[in-house]
Design an enzyme around this catalytic site. Sequence first.
Site, PDB file in Angstrom:
ATOM      1  N   THR A  54       0.823  -1.201   0.000  1.00  0.00           N
ATOM      2  CA  THR A  54       0.000   0.000   0.000  1.00  0.00           C
ATOM      3  C   THR A  54       0.860   1.256   0.000  1.00  0.00           C
ATOM      4  O   THR A  54       0.421   2.328  -0.409  1.00  0.00           O
ATOM      5  CB  THR A  54      -0.953  -0.011   1.215  1.00  0.00           C
ATOM      6  OG1 THR A  54      -1.729  -1.218   1.177  1.00  0.00           O
ATOM      7  CG2 THR A  54      -1.894   1.165   1.203  1.00  0.00           C
ATOM      8  N   TYR A 141       5.499 -13.011   2.672  1.00  0.00           N
ATOM      9  CA  TYR A 141       4.163 -12.712   2.161  1.00  0.00           C
ATOM     10  C   TYR A 141       3.849 -13.661   1.004  1.00  0.00           C
ATOM     11  O   TYR A 141       4.381 -13.524  -0.096  1.00  0.00           O
ATOM     12  CB  TYR A 141       4.128 -11.260   1.693  1.00  0.00           C
ATOM     13  CG  TYR A 141       2.751 -10.662   1.471  1.00  0.00           C
ATOM     14  CD1 TYR A 141       1.582 -11.385   1.688  1.00  0.00           C
ATOM     15  CD2 TYR A 141       2.624  -9.351   1.030  1.00  0.00           C
ATOM     16  CE1 TYR A 141       0.344 -10.819   1.493  1.00  0.00           C
ATOM     17  CE2 TYR A 141       1.380  -8.757   0.829  1.00  0.00           C
ATOM     18  CZ  TYR A 141       0.244  -9.504   1.055  1.00  0.00           C
ATOM     19  OH  TYR A 141      -0.990  -8.931   0.850  1.00  0.00           O
ATOM     20  N   LYS A 167       2.465 -14.252   6.153  1.00  0.00           N
ATOM     21  CA  LYS A 167       1.306 -13.446   5.796  1.00  0.00           C
ATOM     22  C   LYS A 167       0.644 -14.038   4.567  1.00  0.00           C
ATOM     23  O   LYS A 167       1.309 -14.285   3.555  1.00  0.00           O
ATOM     24  CB  LYS A 167       1.726 -11.993   5.524  1.00  0.00           C
ATOM     25  CG  LYS A 167       0.547 -11.083   5.231  1.00  0.00           C
ATOM     26  CD  LYS A 167       0.983  -9.648   5.008  1.00  0.00           C
ATOM     27  CE  LYS A 167      -0.248  -8.783   4.739  1.00  0.00           C
ATOM     28  NZ  LYS A 167       0.102  -7.394   4.404  1.00  0.00           N
TER      29      LYS A 167
END
Length: 303
Positions: A54, A141, A167
């Site tokens: 993000t 991730y 994640k």
Amino acid sequence: MNPQELKSILSSGLLSFPVTDFNAQGDFHRAGYIKRLEWLAPYGASALFAAGGTGEFFSLAASEYSEIIKTAVDTCATSVPILAGVGGSTRQAIEYAQEAERLGAKGLLLLPHYLTEASQDGVAAHVEAVCKSVNIGVVVYNRNVCRLTAPLLEQLAERCPNLIGYKDGLGDVELMVSIRRRLGDRLTYLGGLPTAEVYAAAYRALGVPVYSSAVFNFIPKTAMDFYRAIARDDHQTVGKLIDDFFLPYLDIRNRCPGYGVSIVKAGAKIAGYDAGPVRTPLTDLTAHEYEMLAALIDKQGPQ
């Protein structure tokens, strides 16, 4: 902070990824970023991820990356731990990882390598090389081209003591269950699907109570309220917020590829903390979509 201390912190609470501030010309805007971090830090997130997805990590130059991580670490030194996003090719990821460690980041989020597909063994070798290049904790991730299986994660956990977290950004329930059951408490587990709130109750049932919130960037009070409702099984509050905010929010987000970042930046601007435009190849919301989002945010009340 050693990796196990960081693992303990990441095992509870809400996490978030501050957007990266750019000015009208698209350059890093340090003062705006400091103001953003100072606004968000007191709301109670367990940790913040600087230069994450993000935060448009994929669009940053190396020189900007250093300034962004240093700014985040310095600004939040006494308030909340900062983890740094790292990614790209193995050598690039190692350079970013070592720089983040040098600048004082408490840990790393290893984002997927970009563009090319790779074998399981190749991805595992990539993760291992990054972990072994630093002493701070690493969260891997699983998303897009990074899709590690439970047996490979178990091997990596054995070889890399500082691999502390996993994640999930895939939404593969079978894979998530197999990883959670096979590795148990060896790792901490984070929900990482876009707009993770929509999946939070289901992931909590899988033994993954922690997730990262993008909307924390512009409705931090509501994001914390939702997290607490999930934690106490307050189904009425959860259902109301999903119906009144998150599903209409998804209707806007899903209008265009890449809006997962663009809509968060638009939300930050509406909240009074303008982070500037997204960088290409992303595109900003249209004026109509921006007004739709503003009306939706307004219904959530003061933050």
